[in-house]
Design an enzyme around this catalytic site. Structure first.
Site: not given
Ligand code: AKB
Length: 318
Positions: A8, A11-12, A36, A55, A143, A147
Site C-alpha cells: 500500500g 497511499g497517504q 497498481r 496482498i 473498518y 482493526k
Molecule cells: C479514518 O478516518 O478512517 C482513518 C482512521 C482514523 O483510521 N483516518
C-alpha cells in the site's frame, strides 16, 4: 540489515514513509509496492525498487519477499472507515484476508510484521476521554471490526508462532503529500487545502466533534521507533495507543485563523461520517507507548498548522 517491503506504498502514509525509510535504511533495502501504479507517484516509483503486489494473493507477497530477501513487512494496504462502510465485504476481504496472507508469509519466511491499527478499533461503549490502552473494544464499523480482529490476529501470530508483530493505533493523520482516501478524519486534511485556495471550508464533521489527530512526521517516527524498539520491553506490541493532539473542527478553525485571519468555517454535516466519528474516542491515553518504547510526538496543533500551510503554499504554487 533490515530489508523492508511496504505494501500500500502509494497511499497517504506509504508515499511519505517510503522516502523516509530509504533515507534511514538505504534505497535498495526498501521495496515499495502497490496493487497498481498510480499517476502522480513517479518520483517514489523511480526512487528505488517498486513491485506490483496484491496482498490478497499470498504468492505475490512471497515472491517479492524471496526476490529481495525481505525480513520486515510494513502492511499499509487497507480500506479506511467511510469507504469501508460503503463496501463492507471488500473492506473485510482486503483488511483481514490481506493481513492473514501477510502474517502467513511472515510466519513462513521469518519476517517482522508491522500492521497499523486505528482509533476505529474503539466503539461507543469505550470510555471516550483519555481512553485507556486496555479497555472495551466493541466498534460498530466494518473498518473498526477489521482493526480489532487484526490486533488480535497479530497477537495470536506472536504468541502462537513467535512472529515479531508490532503496531500502533493511529488517530486521524494529517499530511500534505498525498490525500487520504475515504476516512472519517479526512476533513482535517481538506480544510488546509481549501483555507489556502478559497479562504473557507465546509466541514462534513460537526462542531464539537473531538477526535485524536497526528501530523505525518510524528506518524512516521511512530512506525520506525516501534519497529526498532527492544522486543523485550514491549508488553502490548500490536496495538499501542499513540496520541499527539485532540481537536474538534472549531479548534482547527481557530488555529488556521492565527495564520489566515479571514478564514471561515461552515458546516454541512454528512450523517454517515458523523455517525462514525461519534463512536470514536475524544482523546487517548498513550502512556504505554511512552513507557515501553519512548513515544514522544513533536507537533501540536499550531505547529502542525504552520507547517501544513507553509508546505501546501509551495505545493499548490500559491
Ligand atoms: C479514518 O478516518 O478512517 C482513518 C482512521 C482514523 O483510521 N483516518
Amino acid at each position: 540489515m533490515r530489508k523492508i517491503l511496504v505494501t500500500g506504498a502509494l497511499g497517504q502514509i506509504g508515499s511519505e514513509l517510503v522516502f523516509k525509510l530509504r533515507e534511514v535504511y538505504g534505497k535498495e533495502n526498501v521495496v515499495a509496492s502497490g496493487r497498481r501504479i498510480k499517476e502522480g507517484h513517479e518520483e517514489l516509483i523511480e526512487s528505488g525498487p517498486f513491485e506490483i503486489v496484491n496482498i490478497q494473493e499470498e504468492k505475490q507477497i512471497t515472491d517479492v519477499v524471496k526476490k529481495y530477501n525481505i525480513n520486515t513487512i510494513i502492511n499499509l494496504a487497507a480500506l479506511l472507515s467511510a469507504v469501508g462502510e460503503k463496501m463492507p465485504v471488500r473492506c473485510w476481504d482486503v483488511n483481514m484476508n490481506g493481513l492473514y496472507n501477510i502474517l502467513e508469509v511472515g510466519r513462513k519466511e521469518g519476517c517482522m510484521i508491522y500492521n497499523p491499527s486505528s482509533i476505529a478499533a474503539f466503539g461507543p461503549s469505550t470510555p471516550p476521554d483519555n481512553t485507556p490502552q486496555d479497555t472495551i473494544q466493541r466498534p460498530t464499523t466494518m473498518y473498526g471490526v477489521t482493526k480489532v480482529a487484526g490486533e488480535l490476529l497479530c497477537d495470536y501470530y506472536h504468541t502462537k508462532f513467535g512472529v515479531d508483530t508490532r503496531g500502533v493505533r493511529f488517530p486521524g493523520l494529517i499530511s500534505y503529500q498525498t490525500l487520504p482516501g475515504g476516512g472519517t478524519t479526512d476533513y482535517a486534511v481538506h480544510i488546509y487545502y481549501d483555507a489556502l485556495k478559497n479562504g473557507e471550508y465546509t466541514s462534513f464533521i460537526g462542531k464539537g466533534t473531538q477526535m485524536d489527530m497526528m501530523y505525518m512526521p510524528d506518524a512516521l517516527d511512530a512506525i520506525i521507533d516501534l519497529m526498532e524498539a527492544d522486543s523485550d520491553k514491549l508488553i502490548h506490541r500490536n496495538a499501542f495507543n499513540v496520541s499527539a493532539m485532540s481537536f474538534a473542527p472549531e479548534d482547527l478553525e481557530a488555529s488556521i485563523k492565527k495564520f489566515i485571519p479571514d478564514f471561515k468555517l461552515h458546516y454541512d454535516v454528512d450523517p454517515e461520517r458523523q455517525a462514525i466519528a461519534d463512536t470514536w474516542p475524544n482523546s487517548l491515553d498513550d502512556s504505554a507507548a511512552r513507557e515501553e518504547w519512548g513515544w514522544d510526538p513533536k507537533y501540536d496543533l499550531d505547529a502542525m498548522t504552520k507547517d501544513m500551510l507553509d508546505k501546501l503554499k509551495v505545493k499548490l504554487d500559491l
